[in-house]
Design a protein around this motif. Structure first.
Motif, mmCIF file in Angstrom:
data_model
loop_
_atom_site.group_PDB
_atom_site.id
_atom_site.type_symbol
_atom_site.label_atom_id
_atom_site.label_comp_id
_atom_site.label_asym_id
_atom_site.label_seq_id
_atom_site.Cartn_x
_atom_site.Cartn_y
_atom_site.Cartn_z
ATOM 1 N N THR A 1 40.742 23.305 89.652
ATOM 2 C CA THR A 1 41.349 22.156 90.326
ATOM 3 C C THR A 1 42.816 22.467 90.582
ATOM 4 N N ASP A 2 43.179 22.578 91.866
ATOM 5 C CA ASP A 2 44.553 22.929 92.249
ATOM 6 C C ASP A 2 45.010 24.219 91.564
ATOM 7 N N GLY A 3 44.105 25.166 91.455
ATOM 8 C CA GLY A 3 44.444 26.470 90.884
ATOM 9 C C GLY A 3 44.436 26.518 89.368
ATOM 10 N N GLU A 4 44.101 25.401 88.713
ATOM 11 C CA GLU A 4 44.073 25.354 87.252
ATOM 12 C C GLU A 4 42.638 25.228 86.747
ATOM 13 N N VAL A 5 42.412 25.748 85.535
ATOM 14 C CA VAL A 5 41.101 25.625 84.902
ATOM 15 C C VAL A 5 41.289 25.236 83.444
ATOM 16 N N LEU A 6 40.291 24.559 82.925
ATOM 17 C CA LEU A 6 40.231 24.279 81.488
ATOM 18 C C LEU A 6 39.375 25.373 80.862
ATOM 19 N N VAL A 7 39.902 26.021 79.854
ATOM 20 C CA VAL A 7 39.177 27.128 79.226
ATOM 21 C C VAL A 7 39.164 26.931 77.718
ATOM 22 N N SER A 8 38.039 27.228 77.104
ATOM 23 C CA SER A 8 37.945 27.159 75.647
ATOM 24 C C SER A 8 37.546 28.527 75.109
ATOM 25 N N PHE A 9 38.118 28.864 73.958
ATOM 26 C CA PHE A 9 37.838 30.141 73.293
ATOM 27 C C PHE A 9 37.156 29.864 71.957
ATOM 28 N N GLU A 10 36.100 30.589 71.685
ATOM 29 C CA GLU A 10 35.386 30.463 70.412
ATOM 30 C C GLU A 10 35.924 31.502 69.424
ATOM 31 N N ILE A 11 36.276 31.046 68.226
ATOM 32 C CA ILE A 11 36.873 31.911 67.218
ATOM 33 C C ILE A 11 35.993 31.896 65.975
ATOM 34 N N THR A 12 35.721 33.063 65.437
ATOM 35 C CA THR A 12 34.915 33.154 64.219
ATOM 36 C C THR A 12 35.696 33.730 63.045
ATOM 37 N N ASP A 13 36.949 34.129 63.288
ATOM 38 C CA ASP A 13 37.813 34.567 62.180
ATOM 39 C C ASP A 13 38.393 33.331 61.494
ATOM 40 N N SER A 14 38.493 33.377 60.172
ATOM 41 C CA SER A 14 39.021 32.242 59.417
ATOM 42 C C SER A 14 40.529 32.360 59.258
ATOM 43 N N ILE A 15 41.245 31.261 59.578
ATOM 44 C CA ILE A 15 42.694 31.182 59.342
ATOM 45 C C ILE A 15 42.908 29.967 58.440
ATOM 46 N N LYS A 16 43.021 30.222 57.169
ATOM 47 C CA LYS A 16 43.041 29.146 56.188
ATOM 48 C C LYS A 16 44.172 28.168 56.407
ATOM 49 N N SER A 17 45.345 28.645 56.794
ATOM 50 C CA SER A 17 46.520 27.787 56.917
ATOM 51 C C SER A 17 46.452 26.841 58.105
ATOM 52 N N PHE A 18 45.417 26.962 58.957
ATOM 53 C CA PHE A 18 45.351 26.159 60.172
ATOM 54 C C PHE A 18 44.481 24.914 60.009
ATOM 55 N N TYR A 19 44.112 24.551 58.796
ATOM 56 C CA TYR A 19 43.179 23.435 58.637
ATOM 57 C C TYR A 19 43.797 22.089 59.028
ATOM 58 N N ASN A 20 45.124 21.975 59.032
ATOM 59 C CA ASN A 20 45.775 20.723 59.439
ATOM 60 C C ASN A 20 46.494 20.853 60.773
ATOM 61 N N THR A 21 46.213 21.899 61.535
ATOM 62 C CA THR A 21 46.884 22.125 62.824
ATOM 63 C C THR A 21 46.010 21.624 63.965
ATOM 64 N N ARG A 22 46.616 20.863 64.880
ATOM 65 C CA ARG A 22 45.875 20.391 66.050
ATOM 66 C C ARG A 22 46.437 21.005 67.342
ATOM 67 N N LEU A 23 47.779 21.055 67.447
ATOM 68 C CA LEU A 23 48.421 21.626 68.628
ATOM 69 C C LEU A 23 49.123 22.917 68.234
ATOM 70 N N THR A 24 48.927 23.974 69.022
ATOM 71 C CA THR A 24 49.481 25.276 68.645
ATOM 72 C C THR A 24 49.935 26.059 69.870
ATOM 73 N N ASP A 25 50.906 26.949 69.655
ATOM 74 C CA ASP A 25 51.337 27.900 70.684
ATOM 75 C C ASP A 25 50.618 29.216 70.449
ATOM 76 N N VAL A 26 50.109 29.802 71.515
ATOM 77 C CA VAL A 26 49.293 31.006 71.367
ATOM 78 C C VAL A 26 49.542 31.958 72.535
ATOM 79 N N ARG A 27 49.441 33.246 72.257
ATOM 80 C CA ARG A 27 49.464 34.274 73.307
ATOM 81 C C ARG A 27 48.047 34.810 73.452
#
Length: 453
Positions: A340-366
């Motif tokens: 839509t207007d050159g943008e897409v919604l994309v989701s990534f499936e992750i199977t590695d465990s990151i214990k410290s992220f259990y209370n994280t909802r919004l994150t910056d990622v590369r």
């Protein structure tokens, strides 16, 4: 030491040559006019010849250093990647247990602990006030379930509450403007507090008491749990799934679950991300407990379609989270929406465990879309000869052109590999490049097959 020997050798050679030249000149052109006169001329000439020769030699070395000095570097083996930065929502399967504000809870596990199925998580000390509150909450859940069942469009679960909040926010904004004109600062402060509360509710889509937007399955599970707690006087909470324990809820657990990802619109996700960034009291948590599936979880974000660089559903990538110090984690593209207007919604499936992220909802990622390996050289080393890119290599005192393919260029460096054999390939290419080869950087000072002292 070697330079001094070379200098003395040249100086000695030049002295001999000039003596021979001067001697021949004197014997051939000048008649003997007396021994005294000849000695005097020879003495005078020597005073000027040797300083001149010395200046010539020094000038030649300066010329060679300035104009003929060849800058080189050693080829290394390295890697580069293609990536882009994004803000994303972490979406997980989360089983929630809500507590009332006055409930006395005795936790039996630590936050962040991984628990098995059936593990006792907490004990609730019940009283009459708690029983009354449970009944009120059960009634509200029944009302919300009926409201959803009467709705014909699943994609408008949030619409009614959202419209009410938008109307309330607009009214308060207009009221603040009116109060500002009247100069009623005390009333403005009060209305701003109410406006902040509405904005927070809107950012979470559903408020603490509204239960809006929750799907029927989750609502029925919560209702059954509350009814069991009310009817059977249950005073313990047992884990109904394995996972990581958290003692705080953000109100998004039922809406942001993996089953709803394909139902989200680009605007839904962008709006929610922006609200979580901008609302001041975004860290406010609801009182409760949840068990989080940390084996499979998802990152959902909105990006420009061209940034995906050819990725498709099922493509493997790596995600480098800003607040995670142990490096990128593996992931794969689970879902890509229509553009839509050159943008897409994309989701990534992750199977590695990151214990410290259990209370994280919004994150910056590369998001690392592609990774490459090859020979690493400075970008200035790349030349083009007969429409073929390549580099100049120093081999046994000769400058050799070696054809290469450029894989990637970044921050002044080029990742290259030996050129594949093609029909009509360049005939001047000599051999292949190897790690630790000496490659020429000052390419404008050399040419193929040039001998270098």
């Amino acid at each position: 030491m070697g330079l001094n020997l070379l200098f003395n050798f040249f100086l000695k050679d030049i002295k001999i040559k000039w003596r021979n030249i001067l001697g021949g000149y004197v014997n051939h052109y000048i008649k003997p006019i007396g021994v005294i006169k000849m000695k005097k001329r020879k003495k005078v000439s020597s005073l000027y010849i040797f300083p001149a020769l010395f200046l010539v030699i020094i000038a030649s070395y300066i010329f060679r250093y300035v104009f003929l000095n060849i800058d080189t570097e050693i080829i290394k083996y390295g890697g580069m990647d293609n990536s882009f930065d994004a803000k994303g929502l972490i979406i997980r399967n989360e089983w929630t247990y809500n507590f009332t504000g006055d409930a006395e809870v005795k936790y039996k596990v630590k936050e962040g602990e991984r628990v098995p199925f059936g593990k006792k998580l907490a004990e609730i000390v019940k009283g009459e006030e708690l029983q009354d509150d449970l009944q009120v909450r059960i009634n509200k859940l029944n009302e919300r379930i009926k409201e959803i069942e009467n709705s014909n469009n699943e994609n408008k679960l949030f619409q009614k509450d959202d419209e009410k909040l938008n109307s309330s926010i607009a009214e308060k904004v207009d009221y603040i403007k009116k109060l500002s004109d009247e100069g009623d600062l005390e009333k403005i402060s009060e209305v701003k507090s109410e406006l902040s509360s509405d904005l927070y509710k809107k950012s979470l889509i559903s408020g603490e008491n509204s239960f809006s937007g929750r799907n029927l399955e989750q609502l029925n599970k919560e209702k059954n749990q509350l009814e069991e707690l009310y009817n059977n006087n249950m005073d313990t909470i047992i884990a109904n799934s394995t996972g990581i324990v958290s003692f705080s809820l953000d109100g998004l657990e039922q809406n942001l679950n993996p089953g709803n990802i394909s139902k989200f619109s680009i605007e839904d996700i962008k709006s929610l991300i922006n609200s979580l960034v901008s609302v001041k009291n975004k860290d406010e948590k609801l009182k409760g407990l949840k068990v989080i599936d940390n084996f499979t979880w998802f990152l959902c974000t909105v990006v420009e379609e061209k940034q995906l660089n050819g990725l498709k559903e099922g493509s493997k990538v790596k995600l480098d989270f800003k607040d995670y110090q142990n490096g990128p984690v593996r992931a794969k593209v689970k879902y890509i929406s229509e553009s839509t207007d050159g943008e897409v919604l994309v989701s990534f499936e992750i199977t590695d465990s990151i214990k410290s992220f259990y209370n994280t909802r919004l994150t910056d990622v590369r998001v690392i879309t592609h990774e490459y390996e090859g020979f690493l050289v400075s970008e200035k080393c790349i030349v083009e000869l007969e429409k073929q890119k390549g580099v100049y290599i120093m081999k046994e005192g000769m400058v050799r052109f070696v054809a290469v393919d450029v894989i990637s260029v970044e921050n002044g460096f080029a990742l290259i590999k030996n050129a594949e054999n093609k029909e009509g390939a360049i005939t001047q290419s000599s051999g292949v490049i190897k790690i630790f080869d000496e490659v020429v950087k000052s390419t404008n000072k050399v040419r193929p097959n040039q001998r270098v002292l």
